[in-house]
Design a protein around this motif. Structure first.
Motif, PDB file in Angstrom:
ATOM      1  N   VAL A   1      -2.950   9.679  -6.680  1.00 42.09           N
ATOM      2  CA  VAL A   1      -3.017  10.180  -5.384  1.00 42.09           C
ATOM      3  C   VAL A   1      -3.086   8.953  -4.637  1.00 42.09           C
ATOM      4  O   VAL A   1      -4.367   8.290  -4.497  1.00 42.09           O
ATOM      5  CB  VAL A   1      -3.692  11.269  -5.077  1.00 42.09           C
TER       6      VAL A   1
ATOM      7  N   GLU B   1      -2.007  10.985   0.871  1.00 46.52           N
ATOM      8  CA  GLU B   1      -1.262  12.283   0.398  1.00 46.52           C
ATOM      9  C   GLU B   1      -2.109  13.283  -0.051  1.00 46.52           C
ATOM     10  O   GLU B   1      -3.407  13.395  -0.477  1.00 46.52           O
ATOM     11  CB  GLU B   1      -0.657  11.608  -0.774  1.00 46.52           C
TER      12      GLU B   1
ATOM     13  N   ASN C   1      -7.503   5.883  -2.069  1.00 48.76           N
ATOM     14  CA  ASN C   1      -6.433   5.962  -3.465  1.00 48.76           C
ATOM     15  C   ASN C   1      -7.237   6.384  -4.717  1.00 48.76           C
ATOM     16  O   ASN C   1      -8.339   6.167  -4.719  1.00 48.76           O
ATOM     17  CB  ASN C   1      -6.158   4.448  -3.485  1.00 48.76           C
TER      18      ASN C   1
END
Length: 432
Positions: free
Chosen positions: A76, A80, A86
């Motif tokens: 991901v 998001e 991240n």
């Protein structure tokens, strides 16, 4: 399928995660014990009623099983799905998903195969008993002739043979039943006492059916023909059959067909045993492979294969062993009944290996005449059952079954070959 991390109440769950705290409800339907078609229809009616009254999505899990499944978990990126950083991909993870209706697949593919397995094994047993009792009659023919010459009525040798067959049947049946009960006790299985009670009567019925041909042999014993030296073809039908089929073969093939025609009833029984063994072997292999293909990866599938493949393989092994004994008995009877002919062939110049080859070819022709039709019928049965599998091509399985039975027939000729090697030409020609 993950176990619950905590057990709580509905009120507490609402406080923890809000009003939408229930994601699934498991409903058990009363009266459903096994995954069969009747249970499936009953549960489908209940599921339809639940959907109509509540509007909820209903999934029927009757006969389902956990199935290990590889699932790829991606990473991901920042932003998001609300991620504040991240997240690297985890990769492939094994999870236990649910394979819906796998039990019904198992039952549909195994039900008819089980009946075919039982019927074929019992038929092979019946054929072996017929050949074995025929061998017993052959070994006692001269005694029956002597008793007939001394004044015995035709029904008295039959009564004597019936008593022998009854003693053998009861003794063998009790020993087999005892071994079966010991095996069940060792496996901690509960025997079905109704089956145990009916075993002895059914075994006696099988013994009675298998001695019909031997009794016919005793009734048709002709003392004058038996006491006269030599051996003849029993009827013109055997000569006609040998001339028609043998005309398409080499001279040695003609002799093989004629020799089998002399004892065509026993040869047909042995060929029928080979036919049923080929049928059983082919259907069993296709059934196990198709079942493995349908259920592979599921816990229920692994359990089912373990519980069903072993009895099926054991049944095939028993059928093949009995087929081996039937062919071996038949070839030994051929040696015993054709001793004078064998001695005459050796006296006119036949080599021992040529006579041995004759008996080997008789066994191989029996194997091919029984195995090839059995494989063809098995392919038709598999096609009708839609139990085909893609692991091995069906023609390859058929070729393997035929090759195995040809090997069994070749091995069954070994006792006859050993008996041939012990025959002395001078003693044979000097006898009687």
């Amino acid at each position: 399928m993950q176990p619950p991390l905590a057990l709580t109440t509905i009120d507490a769950a609402c406080e923890l995660v809000g009003d939408h705290c229930i994601s699934a409800i498991r409903v058990r339907v009363a009266g459903v014990v096994t995954p069969n078609q009747e249970s499936w229809k009953h549960i489908q009616q209940v599921a339809q009623a639940i959907h109509q009254q509540t509007g909820l999505q209903v999934v029927v899990t009757l006969g389902s099983s956990p199935q290990p499944t590889l699932v790829y978990v991606p990473g991901v990126g920042f932003g998001e799905l609300g991620a504040d950083r991240n997240i690297a991909p985890i990769g492939w993870v094994e999870e236990r998903w649910i394979h819906i209706g796998v039990g019904l697949t198992y039952l549909n593919q195994l039900g008819s195969t089980r009946l075919l397995l039982l019927g074929a094994v019992l038929a092979v047993c019946l054929g072996y008993l017929a050949v074995a009792f025929s061998a017993l009659v052959s070994s006692q023919r001269r005694e029956f002739v002597i008793l007939s010459v001394l004044g015995w009525r035709p029904w008295q040798p039959i009564r004597l043979f019936l008593i022998q067959a009854l003693i053998l049947a009861i003794g063998g049946g009790l020993v087999g039943l005892g071994l079966a009960l010991l095996t069940a006790r060792f496996l901690e299985a509960t025997p079905l006492w109704l089956v145990v009670i009916w075993t002895i009567p059914v075994m006696l019925a099988f013994a009675f059916i298998s001695i019909l041909y031997p009794l016919w042999q005793i009734w048709h014993i002709r003392p004058a023909e038996l006491l006269r030296a030599g051996s003849t073809v029993s009827s013109g039908q055997a000569r006609l059959l040998g001339s028609r089929i043998g005309g398409l073969l080499m001279p040695i093939g003609t002799l093989v067909i004629r020799n089998l025609g002399r004892s065509r009833t026993r040869a047909l029984i042995a060929a029928l045993s080979l036919f049923l063994s080929a049928l059983l072997l082919m259907v069993m292999l296709n059934g196990v492979l198709a079942l493995h293909q349908a259920l592979q990866g599921t816990l229920l599938g692994d359990y089912v294969l373990l519980q069903t493949a072993v009895p099926q393989i054991a049944g095939c092994v028993i059928a093949i062993v009995l087929t081996f004994l039937s062919v071996a008995d038949l070839l030994l009877l051929q040696v015993r009944e054709r001793q004078k002919e064998i001695g005459l062939l050796q006296a006119v110049g036949w080599r021992p290996w040529a006579i041995q080859r004759l008996f080997v070819q008789e066994g191989l022709i029996l194997a091919l005449s029984g195995a090839i039709p059995g494989v063809l019928v098995a392919q038709w049965i598999v096609y009708m059952q839609h139990a085909t599998q893609d692991i091995f091509p069906t023609p390859l399985v058929a070729l393997g079954a035929v090759s195995l039975l040809v090997l069994v027939a070749a091995c069954a000729a070994i006792p006859a070959l050993r008996a041939l090697s012990r025959l002395q030409v001078a003693d044979i020609l000097r006898a009687e």
